[in-house]
Every structure is written in structure tokens, then in C-alpha cells.
Scaffold this motif. Structure first.
Motif, mmCIF file in Angstrom:
data_model
loop_
_atom_site.group_PDB
_atom_site.id
_atom_site.type_symbol
_atom_site.label_atom_id
_atom_site.label_comp_id
_atom_site.label_asym_id
_atom_site.label_seq_id
_atom_site.Cartn_x
_atom_site.Cartn_y
_atom_site.Cartn_z
ATOM 1 N N ILE A 104 0.826 -1.205 0.000
ATOM 2 C CA ILE A 104 0.000 0.000 0.000
ATOM 3 C C ILE A 104 0.856 1.250 0.000
ATOM 4 O O ILE A 104 0.484 2.289 -0.569
ATOM 5 C CB ILE A 104 -0.964 0.003 1.213
ATOM 6 N N ASP A 105 2.048 1.188 0.595
ATOM 7 C CA ASP A 105 2.910 2.369 0.656
ATOM 8 C C ASP A 105 3.456 2.769 -0.705
ATOM 9 O O ASP A 105 3.922 3.899 -0.885
ATOM 10 C CB ASP A 105 4.054 2.151 1.638
ATOM 11 N N ASN A 106 3.381 1.855 -1.679
ATOM 12 C CA ASN A 106 3.847 2.164 -3.029
ATOM 13 C C ASN A 106 2.742 2.710 -3.938
ATOM 14 O O ASN A 106 2.996 3.007 -5.106
ATOM 15 C CB ASN A 106 4.454 0.917 -3.677
ATOM 16 N N ALA A 107 1.540 2.845 -3.410
ATOM 17 C CA ALA A 107 0.419 3.312 -4.226
ATOM 18 C C ALA A 107 0.628 4.726 -4.781
ATOM 19 O O ALA A 107 0.371 4.966 -5.961
ATOM 20 C CB ALA A 107 -0.886 3.229 -3.432
ATOM 21 N N PRO A 108 1.087 5.709 -3.982
ATOM 22 C CA PRO A 108 1.265 7.061 -4.546
ATOM 23 C C PRO A 108 2.228 7.102 -5.723
ATOM 24 O O PRO A 108 1.928 7.705 -6.767
ATOM 25 C CB PRO A 108 1.775 7.874 -3.355
ATOM 26 N N LYS A 109 3.393 6.462 -5.583
ATOM 27 C CA LYS A 109 4.378 6.461 -6.661
ATOM 28 C C LYS A 109 3.813 5.775 -7.901
ATOM 29 O O LYS A 109 3.985 6.249 -9.035
ATOM 30 C CB LYS A 109 5.655 5.764 -6.206
#
Length: 357
Positions: free
Chosen positions: A319-324
Motif C-alpha cells: 500500500i505504501d507504493n500506491a502514490p508512486k
């Protein structure tokens, strides 16, 4: 899991509104305790999150067809989740469901607002792609607005993406000639060789306009609009009399902050609409859900089983890679339907193997 035990969700919220292209500063990752379940609710562990271009519009306060995400709220998005706990009479722990829970690892939802999925029928992630909103967008927009006839030419931009790839393949099923527009040799090769389009044109080529003209010697009868911008400018002069243009998205313009330079093209646009008797119709896929959803699920599932529709997924972990990943989507860096794998599926889920992964 007891409903008395607080469940913490890791979530990504809108930290600030972007001015032009979104940046990492526009997002914030945080932890939040979820409320205990009320009657009729379910607790979900999110497995997959869909990332789609429309989300850029939800980050803005500009007038649109849907309300914007408020600063501090969880970013919206379609999800596939597993029921962890249920106080709904028709849902049990372990059930896999389609929901609209957004960018987070866990969610509490009204059980009436989720749709159970058959994990043995297709990979769960396809409920967010070819068998979900993007696939339905292609199906409804092409067949209800584009109405391709046998022998006609259908052109679609972003042809390697989840909507464009389905548009071209459905056009072929209906007997039309499918011409795709994609960016770069790898995507163009995929559209031509794996998806079976009749022709494909690279919009990054310096000779793009001439290449497109050569690929449509009989003109264009249906143009499925996903992009706008320079691609639309090259397409428009090639439209035939009575051409139909379903307008699904304008991703090339989502990050613009001012009007384009150059002369006002609106008078010429309307002259072409008049003199060529064009039909140009914007649409939001939800307009057609009640009338066409059942037909879509039946038809597309059948076409996939028959090998008439292929699909490609671009899966990002965490989930932490969603913005990128989302920022890359707006820049065209994804290859296929962009999905975030939020959590691993437990063993004993689906036994269906993807045609593309």
C-alpha cells in the motif's frame, strides 16, 4: 477476531491538493483504528487496490461528476477484500468481495454495498480490471455509443491499457477493424502481437500523424477517446462522416493548469461536428450499469474463456507504493491494468491462472 478488539488500518489520505502533476507531498500514510462492527457490517482485509486515472479528478475541487476527496480523507478506489468478521447474514469470514474501500489495508463496510466474488472463476484481481470497471467502461462505451459495424474502423488511444485493450478486442469480436495507439515499441508490440489489433501506431513517433493516416486508409468510423491532447488532434481530421466518438477520459489534460497555447480550435471543432454529422458523447460508466452489467459479465467472461479477450496486469506490491505507482500511471509508465497487491491471498483461494500477469 473479536469485534471488541480494535483493528488498525494503514491508509493513505489526501494531504493536500495538487497544482498540476501530483507529488508525494500530496499524500500521507497514517494508521487509524477502525470502529467495532454494527449490524449489517463486515470487516475487510484488503487484498487488491485498483489505481485508475479518474482518481486525479477526485484530488481536485474542480466541478465534476463526483464529489472530490476531502483533504485528510482516504483516497478513493475500487478494492477486492476478504471478509475477516461479519455481522451480515449473507457474508461469512473468508468470503472474497468487491468493494470501494479506497487506499487502505482494512475497512469496515456495509455488507449490502459489497459484491461477493467467485474466487474459482477468475483471478480476484480481474474484478478490478477486465471483469471490473475498466472492462465495463470499454464494453458499454463501445457498444452503446460507438456501435461498431462489421467492416468499420475503430481507433482507440491508450490501447495497451485496461480500457483501450478491451475496446479493440471487443471491436474485433464485432467484426470491425481495430487500430490501437500506444506509447513505445513494447506496448505497440503487445497491442499488435498479443491483443491481435489489426494495426498499431506509436504516438511517441515524430511521424505519428502520418503513421496514423496510413493505418486508416478508409478513415475512422469510431474513435474511443481516452487521452485527448495531441492524439485527439491527429485523429480528428481522419473521422468519417457519421463517425461516433465515445469520450471516456482525457488523461493528457488531467494535470494541466491553464489553457493550451495557440489559436482557438473550438470553431473548427464545431464545424467538423456539423459538416461530418459526428456523434460525440461523453459518458460515465455508471450510467449503463443497471442496463448492461449482467450482459457484460456474461459476455466478457465467455470471451476470455474462448481466448477472444486477453489482458495484462501491472501489479505493484504494498500500500505504501500506491502514490508512486499512481503518479507513474498519469505519466503513462504502467503497462496494463495497474493494481496494488495490498496483502497476499491465503492458500485455498482461486485455482485459475491468468493469461497475462
Amino acid at each position: 477476531m473479536s469485534s471488541d478488539s480494535p483493528v488498525q488500518s494503514t491508509r493513505i489520505v489526501l494531504a493536500s491538493r495538487p497544482d498540476g502533476e501530483p507529488s508525494a507531498d500530496n499524500f500521507r500514510i497514517e494508521a487509524a483504528n477502525l470502529p467495532s462492527l454494527a449490524d449489517g457490517q463486515v470487516l475487510l482485509r484488503i487484498l487488491y487496490l485498483s489505481l485508475d486515472p479518474y482518481m486525479r479528478g477526485r484530488m481536485s475541487t474542480a466541478k465534476s461528476y463526483a464529489d472530490p476527496v476531502e483533504v485528510g480523507d482516504v483516497m478513493v478506489g475500487g478494492t477486492v477484500g476478504e471478509v475477516v468478521e461479519s455481522r451480515h447474514p449473507k457474508l461469512s469470514p473468508g468470503d472474497r468481495v468487491l468493494s470501494y474501500s479506497g487506499w487502505q489495508t482494512h475497512a469496515v463496510e456495509n455488507g449490502d454495498h459489497v459484491r461477493p466474488l467467485d474466487a474459482s472463476a477468475a483471478p480476484l484481481s480481474t474484478a478490478l480490471g477486465v471483469l471490473g470497471m475498466p472492462g465495463f467502461t470499454a464494453y458499454a462505451g463501445l457498444l452503446e455509443i460507438g456501435k461498431p459495424k462489421e467492416g468499420e474502423t475503430v481507433v482507440v488511444a491508450a490501447a495497451s491499457g485496461p480500457v483501450g485493450s478491451a475496446v479493440g478486442q471487443i471491436a474485433k469480436i464485432k467484426g470491425a477493424r481495430a487500430v490501437g495507439i500506444a506509447g513505445g515499441p513494447d506496448k505497440c508490440a503487445h497491442v499488435r502481437d498479443e491483443l491481435g489489433f489489426d494495426a498499431v501506431v506509436d504516438h511517441r513517433s515524430p511521424t505519428f500523424a502520418d503513421d496514423l493516416k496510413a493505418a486508416v486508409p478508409d478513415g475512422i468510423d469510431v474513435y474511443f477517446e481516452n487521452v485527448g491532447g495531441a492524439v485527439a488532434s491527429a485523429v480528428f481530421p481522419l473521422l468519417n462522416t457519421y463517425a461516433r466518438v465515445p469520450v471516456c477520459g482525457l488523461v493528457a489534460q488531467y494535470n494541466t493548469t491553464e489553457a493550451p497555447e495557440g489559436p482557438d480550435r473550438l470553431p473548427g471543432f464545431f464545424r467538423s461536428v456539423l459538416t461530418k454529422s459526428l456523434t460525440i458523447r461523453g459518458f460515465i460508466q455508471t450510467e449503463f450499469v443497471r442496463a448492461l452489467q449482467a450482459d457484460f459479465r456474461r459476455d466478457v467472461a465467455k470471451w476470455i474463456a474462448e481466448g477472444k479477450i486477453a489482458y495484462k496486469e501491472d501489479i505493484v506490491d504494498g500500500i505504501d507504493n500506491a502514490p508512486k505507482a499512481f503518479m507513474g500511471l498519469l505519466a503513462g509508465r504502467n503497462f496494463g491494468k495497474l493494481v496494488v497487491r495490498v496483502a497476499e491471498e491465503e492458500q485455498g483461494g482461486d485455482g485459475f491462472s491468468c493469461r497475462w500477469s
